[in-house]
Design an enzyme around this catalytic site. Structure first.
Site: not given
Length: 520
Positions: A176, A178, A418, A423
């Site tokens: 997956h 890229k 994604k 923080d």
């Protein structure tokens, strides 16, 4: 197949029903593959890209120059420009490459670079390669400066369902990753595959996505990672998988690219590309790069065969580098399947006072409904723990679809980015979906960027952009889910999942009870 990096519900159900898990399809030998590596540091510095970047890189030792690419047009334009600017090498790795306008144009850009003497290595996952692309990739592979390899190839090309039946345990694992790297000097990684819907060139689909362009220290890490995938036991020279090429196809690629360029829609698209500010600044040498510490995280390519240990998985690297969140987690993922263990972890963080916000696809917006089933059943316990959930609203009118949503670019038909921030200081951008498939089955790639500035941009999305263009999921006093929509300044309440019908919701409810989370 789909952009999630997994199998369709139909193949999933068939394979589960058949109980087929072990493979018997013969694979070609890997003996005698060509050997090649990324451009050396000295060679890469002598390229045009190297000369333009070296002074800034030397002024920031150990750091990387980062520039986010939320805009779909910019994301395409920078790839095309890098292909045209590379002097020595292009290393290109993708899960999906469509035979459409942008896919054809980028293939021809690689071909044109090879004609100039640039060495092109193209590594593609074989999950979504069409028959048209099969023939063209074989033709490209005949060029002396181009080599194409397929990751976990299907030896039976049509129908691919037969491959799943005979070799499920291998073919269920996909690459997956890229990345697009020029001269070992500049790289692009992130969530985008290659296709019109990822680059804002499709009329019916627009993915809200996020890539990042990088120069400096981390580029060497991406190049080294590409090398280990290139020589992995899952990467097969394409000429050992497909029949010999018709050499006329290379001429057809040039012709196809010229035909695409003459199409009125393509002309309008390319004009928009030429006018993007990022291209002007990149060419002029004044593109804003934030020089910060950046860590590359990736899976061992052996994961593609189920042969890597847990400590070689990207998730383990993430834990080591980021550590335990103390105040805030803001997470954006198109496919969010937390599982029971993940829910327990989120609830534990929330109980310690960590503010957690999640933005994912709604049922009406997702392109993989079966994955939504793996998320929907966990909404109530997450909300009960005080975690904020947002879901993408399907925006169809063009004026709405092109509305800016901060670092995610334009609000699109479906979320595909994604990323997460921790923080207010660290940000992850990459290919990793927060689901069991990304964690355990597929290989993934991403950056952890130590950038309060970038984290602030993600925070701004959750403060402003997302509430305006998404549904917020809430729990009623009776413990029932409802959805709030901001419609022209007024809050609209939905008692059932917006934009769906009873049959859709029933199917998702049924799928949520099946023990298939590990496949999602």
């Amino acid at each position: 197949m789909n952009s999630h990096g997994g199998i369709t519900p139909y193949v999933l159900m068939f394979c589960l029903a058949a109980g087929l898990t072990e493979g018997c399809t013969p694979l070609p030998s890997l003996e005698g593959r060509s050997i090649s590596t990324a451009l050396s540091a000295a060679e890469s510095k002598a390229t045009r890209l190297g000369r333009s970047i070296s002074s800034s890189a030397e002024a920031h030792p150990g750091k990387s120059g980062i520039h986010p690419l939320p805009n779909a047009h910019d994301a395409f334009a920078v790839r095309a420009l890098l292909a045209g600017t590379a002097d020595r090498t292009l290393d290109v790795q993708y899960y999906i490459w469509h035979w459409d306008m942008t896919g054809i144009l980028l293939l021809e850009a690689l071909h044109a670079s090879a004609e100039r003497g640039v060495r092109v290595r193209l590594l593609l996952d074989d999950n979504n390669i069409s028959s048209e692309l099969d023939a063209m990739l074989m033709a490209l592979d005949t060029h002396p400066n181009i080599e194409v390899r397929l990751f976990n190839p299907f030896m039976i090309r049509k129908p691919r369902l037969i491959g799943y039946i005979t070799d499920f345990s291998r073919l269920n694992r996909r690459m997956h990753n890229k990345s697009f790297t020029a001269d070992n000097q500049v790289t692009i990684i992130g969530g985008r595959n290659v296709g019109d819907e990822y680059f804002g060139a499709a009329d019916d689909v627009l993915f809200a996505d996020l890539d990042v362009m990088a120069a400096g220290a981390v580029v060497k890490d991406v190049s080294n990672d590409f090398d280990r995938y290139w020589i992995s036991e899952s990467s097969y020279p394409i000429d050992r998988v497909l029949p010999p090429a018709d050499l006329v196809m290379l001429k057809e690629l040039v012709s196809a690219a010229k035909m695409v360029e003459r199409d009125p829609a393509a002309v309008a698209y390319m004009n928009a590309i030429r006018n993007t500010a990022v291209i002007r600044k990149l060419v002029q040498g004044n593109l804003d790069l934030e020089w910060v510490v950046t860590h590359m995280v990736s899976d061992d390519p052996g994961k593609g065969l189920g042969q890597s240990s847990e400590d070689a998985h990207l998730t383990c690297e993430l834990d080591k580098i980021i550590g335990e969140p103390k105040a805030e987690v803001e997470l954006i993922s198109p496919y969010f399947v937390p599982t029971a263990a993940g829910v327990d972890a989120f609830v534990a963080l929330a109980s310690r006072g960590v503010d957690i916000k999640v933005f994912t696809n709604s049922l009406e917006a997702t392109d993989v409904p079966v994955v939504h089933a793996g998320y929907a059943k966990w909404r109530k316990p997450l909300l009960q723990a005080g975690i904020t959930l947002y879901e993408t609203r399907l925006l169809s009118p063009e004026a709405e679809r092109n509305r800016r949503v901060g670092i995610l670019g334009s609000s699109g038909s479906s979320l595909h980015a994604k990323t997460f921030s921790v923080d207010h200081s660290s940000v992850f951008i990459g290919s990793f979906n927060f689901d069991p498939r990304s964690a355990e089955l597929n290989t993934e790639l991403g950056f952890i960027i130590d950038s309060p500035r970038l984290a602030k941009q993600i925070d701004a999305v959750f403060s402003n952009g997302i509430p305006e263009s998404a549904y917020e999921v809430r729990l009623s006093d009776k413990g029932d889910l409802y959805w709030l929509e901001n419609r022209e300044g007024m809050l609209v309440r939905h008692e059932t999942e917006p934009g769906t019908n009873f049959l859709q919701r029933s199917i998702v409810y049924f799928l949520s009870w099946l023990p298939i989370d590990w496949l999602l």
